[in-house]
Design a protein around this motif. Structure first.
Motif, short mmCIF file in Angstrom:
data_model
loop_
_atom_site.label_atom_id
_atom_site.label_comp_id
_atom_site.label_asym_id
_atom_site.label_seq_id
_atom_site.Cartn_x
_atom_site.Cartn_y
_atom_site.Cartn_z
N SER A 181 5.14 2.95 7.98
CA SER A 181 5.44 2.73 6.56
C SER A 181 4.22 2.14 5.84
CB SER A 181 6.62 1.78 6.42
OG SER A 181 6.75 1.31 5.10
N PRO A 182 4.00 2.53 4.59
CA PRO A 182 2.93 1.91 3.80
C PRO A 182 3.08 0.39 3.69
CG PRO A 182 3.73 3.88 2.70
CD PRO A 182 4.66 3.63 3.85
N LYS A 183 4.31 -0.10 3.85
CA LYS A 183 4.55 -1.54 3.78
C LYS A 183 3.78 -2.27 4.89
CE LYS A 183 7.22 -3.59 1.64
NZ LYS A 183 7.04 -4.37 0.39
N PHE A 184 3.62 -1.62 6.03
CA PHE A 184 2.88 -2.28 7.10
C PHE A 184 1.42 -2.45 6.72
CE2 PHE A 184 0.13 -2.36 10.78
CZ PHE A 184 0.68 -3.41 11.50
N MET A 185 0.81 -1.40 6.17
CA MET A 185 -0.60 -1.50 5.79
C MET A 185 -0.81 -2.47 4.64
SD MET A 185 -2.50 0.00 7.88
CE MET A 185 -4.00 -0.24 6.92
N GLU A 186 0.17 -2.57 3.75
CA GLU A 186 0.08 -3.57 2.68
C GLU A 186 -0.01 -4.97 3.28
OE1 GLU A 186 3.34 -3.26 -0.04
OE2 GLU A 186 2.98 -1.13 -0.47
N PHE A 187 0.84 -5.22 4.26
CA PHE A 187 0.84 -6.53 4.91
C PHE A 187 -0.46 -6.75 5.67
CE2 PHE A 187 1.76 -9.64 8.16
CZ PHE A 187 2.52 -10.59 7.49
N TYR A 188 -0.90 -5.73 6.39
CA TYR A 188 -2.12 -5.85 7.18
C TYR A 188 -3.32 -6.20 6.29
CZ TYR A 188 -6.16 -4.62 9.97
OH TYR A 188 -7.38 -4.66 10.60
#
Length: 286
Positions: A181-188
């Protein structure tokens, strides 16, 4: 009350327009406890007008927000954030944060995640960051273990008053990582260079789930962690999770990346482990 399931909108509209009477606020707040369909502007108005009653009935307050979350998630998060921040900002003894959240808080957080995981993740992240930032006496210019991290234990399957927040974040970030999910890369991108070990623990657990897909991100993070002196006694629990990440990532790295990881590992081996001697033709470590 018997009319609420079928006629909630009519009942709430009637109460909104009714004149004041003795005990009206208490009556309305208790009635809202039984309301299930919160697609209802009058119900929202009644809650806001009588919100002070929540101080007398915390269980009812949480039950109302739980029911309303199915229909008015943004409004529930707005209301609940005020309460969470009030809990965090309440004067307390320095170093004492273990009793900020109660069991009813944990249950409501879980219900919010069940209803809308993405919004729940963002909300929980905001509350967690607020709690971390409230530790104003901590030097945040280097890696630090805030008072959530101090008592945290994901592996043991237990948590104290505040640490459940990290468990919720970890569990959902692992889902985001698995789903790419793009949400993971946002957090990363937001937290790869952060100094809070609470936030780093969340990120590491996420990276561990899908090391093949996020091998370059894992490699980058390991280098950043190393550059900050992360492999030290003061960061032992976080360093342990980073070593687990190395174990899971190493086989999918390219030769150049493996060489860099090898050098990082050698820098943190105990000196005797790097020396050998020969006894009867057999090389042994000191």
């Amino acid at each position: 009350i018997r009319q609420l399931p079928e006629s909630g909108k009519l009942v709430c509209n009637f109460l909104r327009q009714s004149p004041d009477f003795n005990g009206k606020a208490d009556f309305i707040f208790r009635l809202l406890y039984y309301l299930e369909d919160w697609d209802n502007e009058d119900a929202i108005w009644l809650f806001k007008e009588n919100e002070a009653e929540a101080n007398k009935d915390r269980f009812g307050y949480f039950k109302i927000l739980e029911n309303a979350a199915k229909y008015r998630m943004d409004w529930v998060l707005e209301m609940y954030k005020k309460l969470c921040f009030q809990k965090i900002d309440k004067p307390k003894e320095p170093g004492s944060t273990r009793d900020i959240f109660e069991h009813v808080d944990q249950e409501l957080f879980k219900k919010i995640f069940e209803t809308n995981p993405k919004k729940a993740f963002d909300f929980t992240l905001e509350v967690t960051q607020k709690l971390i930032d409230s530790n104003s006496w901590i030097d945040k210019t280097k890696l630090y273990g805030d008072l959530i991290y101090m008592w945290y234990s994901y592996e043991k399957g237990q948590s104290y008053s505040n640490e459940f927040l990290l468990n919720l974040l970890i569990d959902q970030l692992r889902v985001f990582a698995q789903e790419k999910s793009p949400k993971f890369m946002e957090f990363y991108k937001e937290y790869r260079n952060h100094n809070s070990m609470s936030m780093l623990i969340v990120l590491i657990h996420g990276l561990q789930v899908n090391t093949t897909h996020y091998k370059n991100e894992s490699f980058e993070f390991i280098k950043i962690f190393h550059s900050k002196g992360g492999f030290s006694e003061a960061t032992e629990r976080t360093a342990y999770q980073v070593r687990q990440l190395i174990n899971k990532t190493y086989s999918v790295l390219n030769s150049k990346q493996k060489d860099r990881i090898d050098r990082i590992i050698l820098e943190h081996r105990n000196e005797p482990d790097l020396k050998v001697y020969e006894e009867k033709g057999v090389k042994k470590h000191y």
